[in-house]
Design a protein around this motif. Structure first.
Motif, PDB file in Angstrom:
ATOM      1  N   SER A 166     -22.632 -11.297  -1.119  1.00 50.27           N
ATOM      2  CA  SER A 166     -23.716 -10.521  -1.964  1.00 50.27           C
ATOM      3  C   SER A 166     -24.523  -9.987  -0.743  1.00 50.27           C
ATOM      4  N   GLU A 167     -24.948  -8.664  -0.811  1.00 49.12           N
ATOM      5  CA  GLU A 167     -25.818  -8.151   0.094  1.00 49.12           C
ATOM      6  C   GLU A 167     -27.253  -8.771  -0.363  1.00 49.12           C
ATOM      7  N   GLN A 168     -27.512  -8.842  -1.511  1.00 48.01           N
ATOM      8  CA  GLN A 168     -28.922  -9.290  -2.002  1.00 48.01           C
ATOM      9  C   GLN A 168     -29.453 -10.928  -1.614  1.00 48.01           C
ATOM     10  N   ARG A 178     -22.631 -19.482  -4.891  1.00 45.59           N
ATOM     11  CA  ARG A 178     -22.150 -18.192  -5.336  1.00 45.59           C
ATOM     12  C   ARG A 178     -23.446 -17.708  -6.220  1.00 45.59           C
ATOM     13  N   ASP A 181     -24.121 -11.770  -8.659  1.00 42.77           N
ATOM     14  CA  ASP A 181     -23.750 -10.612  -8.395  1.00 42.77           C
ATOM     15  C   ASP A 181     -22.640 -10.522  -7.169  1.00 42.77           C
ATOM     16  N   ALA A 182     -22.291 -11.690  -6.816  1.00 43.90           N
ATOM     17  CA  ALA A 182     -21.418 -11.734  -5.651  1.00 43.90           C
ATOM     18  C   ALA A 182     -20.176 -11.455  -6.175  1.00 43.90           C
ATOM     19  N   TRP A 227     -27.370  -0.067  -0.474  1.00 40.08           N
ATOM     20  CA  TRP A 227     -28.422  -0.818  -0.828  1.00 40.08           C
ATOM     21  C   TRP A 227     -29.754  -0.960   0.047  1.00 40.08           C
TER      22      TRP A 227
END
Length: 243
Positions: A166-168, A178, A181-182, A227
């Protein structure tokens, strides 16, 4: 105003006025610099030959408040394939745009200067798409915006087997951490990325890539850049149009 000399790679060229150019140079001594090149578009200008994309030059410049000024530009190296082959040119432009977007101006980065020289040389003999991918991942590690790929970004545990990403959340995640959004992060992709970060750009270095890993690594990188920026890079739009 003070004059100075710098070794430079030309990473951006834009027409300005009737006969001038604005150039973006990545210098060994001062990092990223934007400069005006007056008269550079005139056929007989002594600046015309040197100030072409991807050239390595020795430049004399004058410091300015908003833009420096290029006084002389002596050509040190002209990468033939990057100026003649459309695929190499397109992927080379992607690497140049990454540097322009994510590195601060006037901050010396000699290690990146050396890396870019090796990357541009690799475009001359290797698959442009693979060269650009490896260069992009390595460059992002120098920006302060790097993600975690080997360890869980939440708990710091060294990952084993398949995981999530996940980038976020800051990159890789173990199953216990986890995020909502992963997305899946297979072990084989993680191993491929580790090889990218360890790639040393020697002329005889191996760069074997499977199609699945190439596509997955590209998708991950493009998603992260989108992103960060909120919009696609211009060079990626052009590469997509090329098919």
């Amino acid at each position: 105003m003070a004059r100075y000399t710098a070794s430079a790679l030309v990473l951006g060229v834009h027409n300005w006025g009737d006969a001038d150019k604005i150039v973006t140079l990545f210098t060994r001594e001062r990092g990223l610099i934007r400069a005006a090149a007056f008269g550079a578009r005139r056929p007989k200008s002594p600046l015309a030959a040197g100030l072409q994309m991807f050239n390595e030059i020795e430049a004399e410049l004058t410091e300015g408040q908003r833009l420096d000024t290029v006084r002389t530009a002596s050509l040190l190296h002209h990468p033939k394939k990057l100026s003649e082959d459309l695929a190499a040119m397109s992927y080379g432009s992607f690497v140049a745009e990454l540097v322009r977007e994510f590195l601060p101006e006037k901050q010396p980065e000699p290690a990146i200067y050396t890396l870019l020289g090796k990357v541009f040389a690799a475009f001359e003999t290797r698959n442009a798409r693979i060269v650009a991918l490896m260069a992009a991942y390595q460059l992002m590690e120098h920006t302060g915006l790097q993600l975690s790929y080997e360890r869980c970004a939440h708990c710091g545990k060294l990952l084993e087997g398949d995981a999530f990403f996940s980038e976020q959340a800051g990159g890789a995640l173990c199953a216990e951490d986890r995020a909502a959004d992963a997305v899946p992060y297979p072990a084989q992709l993680r191993e491929f990325l580790a090889r990218i970060f360890a790639y040393d750009w020697r002329p005889n270095a191996s760069s074997t890539v499977t199609r699945d890993n190439l596509l997955a690594a590209e998708q991950m990188l493009i998603g992260y850049l989108l992103w960060l920026l909120g919009h696609p890079l211009k060079s990626l739009v052009f590469i997509h149009q090329l098919g």
